[in-house]
Design a protein around this motif. Structure first.
Motif, PDB file in Angstrom:
ATOM      1  N   LEU A   1      22.470  22.129  49.508  1.00  0.00           N
ATOM      2  CA  LEU A   1      21.074  22.245  49.079  1.00  0.00           C
ATOM      3  C   LEU A   1      20.076  22.128  50.229  1.00  0.00           C
ATOM      4  O   LEU A   1      18.897  22.466  50.060  1.00  0.00           O
ATOM      5  N   THR A   2      20.543  21.659  51.376  1.00  0.00           N
ATOM      6  CA  THR A   2      19.609  21.480  52.495  1.00  0.00           C
ATOM      7  C   THR A   2      19.925  22.388  53.680  1.00  0.00           C
ATOM      8  O   THR A   2      19.089  22.546  54.567  1.00  0.00           O
ATOM      9  N   ASN A   3      21.117  22.982  53.717  1.00  0.00           N
ATOM     10  CA  ASN A   3      21.463  23.812  54.883  1.00  0.00           C
ATOM     11  C   ASN A   3      20.579  25.066  54.932  1.00  0.00           C
ATOM     12  O   ASN A   3      20.545  25.844  53.974  1.00  0.00           O
ATOM     13  N   PRO A   4      19.881  25.293  56.041  1.00  0.00           N
ATOM     14  CA  PRO A   4      18.939  26.420  56.082  1.00  0.00           C
ATOM     15  C   PRO A   4      19.601  27.799  56.060  1.00  0.00           C
ATOM     16  O   PRO A   4      18.948  28.789  55.715  1.00  0.00           O
ATOM     17  N   GLU A   5      20.886  27.879  56.400  1.00  0.00           N
ATOM     18  CA  GLU A   5      21.565  29.190  56.365  1.00  0.00           C
ATOM     19  C   GLU A   5      21.802  29.657  54.934  1.00  0.00           C
ATOM     20  O   GLU A   5      21.963  30.844  54.679  1.00  0.00           O
ATOM     21  N   ILE A   6      21.870  28.715  53.993  1.00  0.00           N
ATOM     22  CA  ILE A   6      22.226  29.078  52.611  1.00  0.00           C
ATOM     23  C   ILE A   6      20.974  29.514  51.856  1.00  0.00           C
ATOM     24  O   ILE A   6      19.996  28.782  51.775  1.00  0.00           O
ATOM     25  N   LYS A   7      21.031  30.739  51.361  1.00  0.00           N
ATOM     26  CA  LYS A   7      19.843  31.330  50.729  1.00  0.00           C
ATOM     27  C   LYS A   7      19.916  31.328  49.207  1.00  0.00           C
ATOM     28  O   LYS A   7      18.887  31.428  48.549  1.00  0.00           O
ATOM     29  N   ALA A   8      21.124  31.271  48.647  1.00  0.00           N
ATOM     30  CA  ALA A   8      21.259  31.372  47.184  1.00  0.00           C
ATOM     31  C   ALA A   8      22.330  30.404  46.699  1.00  0.00           C
ATOM     32  O   ALA A   8      23.447  30.391  47.230  1.00  0.00           O
ATOM     33  N   VAL A   9      21.978  29.601  45.692  1.00  0.00           N
ATOM     34  CA  VAL A   9      22.912  28.596  45.173  1.00  0.00           C
ATOM     35  C   VAL A   9      23.119  28.829  43.682  1.00  0.00           C
ATOM     36  O   VAL A   9      22.157  28.930  42.918  1.00  0.00           O
ATOM     37  N   SER A  10      24.369  28.886  43.270  1.00  0.00           N
ATOM     38  CA  SER A  10      24.707  28.999  41.851  1.00  0.00           C
ATOM     39  C   SER A  10      25.423  27.716  41.457  1.00  0.00           C
ATOM     40  O   SER A  10      26.398  27.323  42.105  1.00  0.00           O
ATOM     41  N   PHE A  11      24.924  27.079  40.421  1.00  0.00           N
ATOM     42  CA  PHE A  11      25.507  25.813  39.975  1.00  0.00           C
ATOM     43  C   PHE A  11      25.922  25.936  38.525  1.00  0.00           C
ATOM     44  O   PHE A  11      25.207  26.523  37.710  1.00  0.00           O
ATOM     45  N   VAL A  12      27.046  25.317  38.180  1.00  0.00           N
ATOM     46  CA  VAL A  12      27.435  25.167  36.774  1.00  0.00           C
ATOM     47  C   VAL A  12      27.957  23.742  36.608  1.00  0.00           C
ATOM     48  O   VAL A  12      28.834  23.306  37.356  1.00  0.00           O
ATOM     49  N   GLY A  13      27.421  23.021  35.631  1.00  0.00           N
ATOM     50  CA  GLY A  13      27.864  21.648  35.394  1.00  0.00           C
ATOM     51  C   GLY A  13      26.967  20.980  34.379  1.00  0.00           C
ATOM     52  O   GLY A  13      26.366  21.651  33.532  1.00  0.00           O
ATOM     53  N   SER A  14      26.860  19.663  34.463  1.00  0.00           N
ATOM     54  CA  SER A  14      26.071  18.916  33.473  1.00  0.00           C
ATOM     55  C   SER A  14      24.579  19.145  33.694  1.00  0.00           C
ATOM     56  O   SER A  14      24.144  19.467  34.807  1.00  0.00           O
ATOM     57  N   THR A  15      23.788  18.927  32.644  1.00  0.00           N
ATOM     58  CA  THR A  15      22.342  19.159  32.740  1.00  0.00           C
ATOM     59  C   THR A  15      21.689  18.241  33.774  1.00  0.00           C
ATOM     60  O   THR A  15      20.811  18.672  34.527  1.00  0.00           O
ATOM     61  N   LYS A  16      22.152  16.997  33.835  1.00  0.00           N
ATOM     62  CA  LYS A  16      21.539  16.050  34.779  1.00  0.00           C
ATOM     63  C   LYS A  16      21.671  16.577  36.221  1.00  0.00           C
ATOM     64  O   LYS A  16      20.697  16.608  36.983  1.00  0.00           O
ATOM     65  N   VAL A  17      22.859  17.017  36.563  1.00  0.00           N
ATOM     66  CA  VAL A  17      23.066  17.502  37.932  1.00  0.00           C
ATOM     67  C   VAL A  17      22.412  18.880  38.112  1.00  0.00           C
ATOM     68  O   VAL A  17      21.870  19.180  39.180  1.00  0.00           O
ATOM     69  N   ALA A  18      22.422  19.705  37.060  1.00  0.00           N
ATOM     70  CA  ALA A  18      21.782  21.030  37.152  1.00  0.00           C
ATOM     71  C   ALA A  18      20.299  20.894  37.497  1.00  0.00           C
ATOM     72  O   ALA A  18      19.773  21.616  38.345  1.00  0.00           O
ATOM     73  N   LYS A  19      19.638  19.934  36.855  1.00  0.00           N
ATOM     74  CA  LYS A  19      18.210  19.716  37.122  1.00  0.00           C
ATOM     75  C   LYS A  19      18.005  19.298  38.572  1.00  0.00           C
ATOM     76  O   LYS A  19      17.080  19.755  39.241  1.00  0.00           O
ATOM     77  N   TYR A  20      18.857  18.413  39.027  1.00  0.00           N
ATOM     78  CA  TYR A  20      18.771  17.904  40.403  1.00  0.00           C
ATOM     79  C   TYR A  20      18.985  19.049  41.410  1.00  0.00           C
ATOM     80  O   TYR A  20      18.216  19.226  42.356  1.00  0.00           O
ATOM     81  N   VAL A  21      20.024  19.845  41.155  1.00  0.00           N
ATOM     82  CA  VAL A  21      20.359  20.951  42.062  1.00  0.00           C
ATOM     83  C   VAL A  21      19.213  21.966  42.082  1.00  0.00           C
ATOM     84  O   VAL A  21      18.811  22.453  43.144  1.00  0.00           O
ATOM     85  N   TYR A  22      18.661  22.245  40.903  1.00  0.00           N
ATOM     86  CA  TYR A  22      17.575  23.236  40.833  1.00  0.00           C
ATOM     87  C   TYR A  22      16.349  22.733  41.609  1.00  0.00           C
ATOM     88  O   TYR A  22      15.755  23.462  42.414  1.00  0.00           O
TER      89      TYR A  22
END
Ligand code: NAD
Length: 489
Positions: free
Chosen positions: A213-234
């Motif tokens: 979530l912090t690496n500047p090279e990464i431009k797109a993140v796809s997450f699947v999991g619990s709502t609590k972590v999904a909110k955090y990741v988003y």
């Protein structure tokens, strides 16, 4: 004990974290391997190598990029039994369920192989005299996915085939609870001979996710999991300027109208609720019996639940496997206890039952409860286990009102022979995946996986044209060529 490695830049490398977590076979209780806990250094190395690989990969013609995907499809199909056995050993689901996941993964590869067409742009000639305007789709850079435990094969394939086909390079982070399946798939994919760094595998848990979530090279993140972590990741991913699609938890209602067919409806309900031991984001959880449906369906629903054979997923007769961890099993049992203490009736109790020969496995048999009070956890939270809540309402309007008041919106189903009831349901219900006489409304790969409300954070979903949009950016070109310049030649 096998210690798993990361696959970075075309090589198997040790994690720098130095800390390993046990991977348990939920069906037998045995420890079957050890996975690195993961660290920022591992992820940063993978992202740097993926960024290097992107420079050439993005310029491979789409037609050439998909040739690698065709090879992946063949490898998955050829090795389906081996992959499914590993998947069953670490996830606890049945062998048939593991095979089903592989079919779904392959379907996503097949759709991504259509990229030469799916990625085409648009062109308008003469937007003004002698001026043309067009849009082209270009790749983004490095993408990454963060997967949950419950589909060790399929979920990463909702994303990376499209990412690669669109000219991006990629990092897959499997769940630390089920890391072996993807490790084996990556070993098999070595035969594909992708250019180094195009597709990488990095194991780990929270620290690895934070590094994504912090690496500047990464431009797109796809997450699947619990709502609590999904909110955090988003929140954290978008704060760091990334595109994020985050699929969260669910608590799916299934409405039964009095006119539905009893035999097929109850069979499909049992498959929906108890498939993967209820650990599916599209599993029906609350069965809403409308009006006379209570009398007609209740007994048969309980009988069909009772008839499910719960056993180790690699045993021939197993129809329902294990719960992922002992902690998860204890959590589900507590939810049932809480509902019971607040007045719910446990009509079929799957607690405290042994599975012969597999006493150390995490088993909970099919459970049915009714009259779950609104203030109990069973009413409010995602149970993610083989537990069915029966709810009774007078009419379809009340059923829809109940559904739309819920916090999740992953899926909702209706069973009826009435076209108008079905139409009203699909029109009014606030959920992203609707089933009409279907118990698990899992979209095919050429449709988006459309969760709503707290089941999804973002705008573009996984699979289909949504994935193509997610993994590309549009460039608009306005172009003029003066006639007099041409006349010079
Ligand atoms: P989870 O949220 O615990 O873990 C998912 C991923 O997030 C894992 O890779 C894990 O390593 C990572 N993670 C866990 N905690 C973290 C934290 N605090 N910070 C950063 N990263 C963290 O989910 P799970 O238990 O593996 O999977 C089950 C959940 O996934 C259920 O809620 C289910 O509904 C959901 N799910 C949703 C869909 C969907 O399409 N909406 C599909 C499958 C599963």
């Amino acid at each position: 004990m096998r210690r798993l490695k990361n696959f970075i830049n075309g090589e198997w490398v040790e994690s720098k974290s130095g800390i390993f977590l046990d991977v348990e076979n939920p069906g037998t209780g045995e420890i079957i391997s050890r996975v690195p806990q993961g660290c920022k250094d591992d992820l940063d190395l993978a992202a740097a190598k993926a960024a290097e690989a992107f420079v050439e990969w993005k310029d491979f013609p789409a037609e050439k990029r998909i040739q690698y995907l065709f090879k992946m499809k063949t490898i998955l199909e050829k090795n389906a039994d081996e992959i499914a056995s590993i998947c069953t050993m670490e996830s606890g689901k049945t062998f048939a369920e593991s095979k089903g996941e592989i079919v779904r993964a392959v379907e996503n590869i097949e759709v991504a192989c259509g990229i030469p067409t799916l990625m085409q742009g648009e062109f308008s000639e003469d937007i003004s005299s002698g001026i043309d305007e067009f849009v082209i789709r270009q790749s983004l850079g490095v993408g990454a996915c963060i997967a949950p435990f419950n589909f060790p094969v399929m979920i990463s394939f909702w994303f990376f085939p499209y990412a690669l086909a669109c000219g991006n390079t990629y990092i897959v982070k499997p769940s630390e609870k089920v890391p072996q399946t993807m490790t084996r798939i990556f070993e098999l994919f070595e035969e594909v001979n992708l250019p180094k760094g195009v597709l990488n595998l990095v194991h780990g848990a929270k620290e690895t996710v934070d590094a994504i979530l912090t690496n500047p090279e990464i431009k797109a993140v796809s997450f699947v999991g619990s709502t609590k972590v999904a909110k955090y990741v988003y929140a954290k991913g978008t704060e760091n300027g990334k595109r994020v699609q985050a699929q969260g938890g669910a608590k799916n209602p299934l409405v039964v109208m009095p006119d539905a067919d009893v035999e097929t409806t109850t069979r499909i309900i049992a498959d929906s609720v108890y498939g993967c031991a209820g650990q599916r984001c599209l599993a029906a959880s609350t069965i809403i019996l409308v009006g006379d449906a209570k009398e007609k369906f209740k007994k048969k629903i309980i009988d069909d639940a009772k008839a499910k054979t719960t056993c180790y997923g690699l045993e021939k007769d197993s129809q329902m496997g294990a719960i992922i961890t002992k902690e998860s099993k204890a959590r589900i049992e507590k939810i049932i206890e809480d509902a019971e203490s607040k007045g719910a009736n446990v009509l079929l109790d799957g607690r405290n039952k042994n599975v012969n020969g597999f006493e150390k496995g995490n088993y909970l048999l099919p459970t049915v409860i009714e009259n779950v009070p609104d203030d109990s956890q069973a009413a409010e939270t995602e149970i993610f286990g083989p537990v069915l809540n029966l709810k009774y309402v007078d009419n379809l309007d009340d059923a829809i009102k109940f559904i739309n008041a819920g916090r999740y919106g992953n899926a909702a189903c209706i069973f009826t022979t009435s076209g108008s009831a079905a139409r009203k349901f699909r029109h009014e219900v606030l959920a992203g995946n609707i089933g009409v006489n279907i118990g698990v409304p899992a979209p095919m790969a050429f449709f988006p996986f459309s969760g709503w409300k707290e089941s999804f954070f973002g705008d573009l979903h996984g699979q289909s044209k949504h994935a193509v949009e997610f993994f590309t950016q549009t460039k608009v070109v306005i172009e003029r060529w003066h006639d007099e310049w041409t006349r010079k030649f």
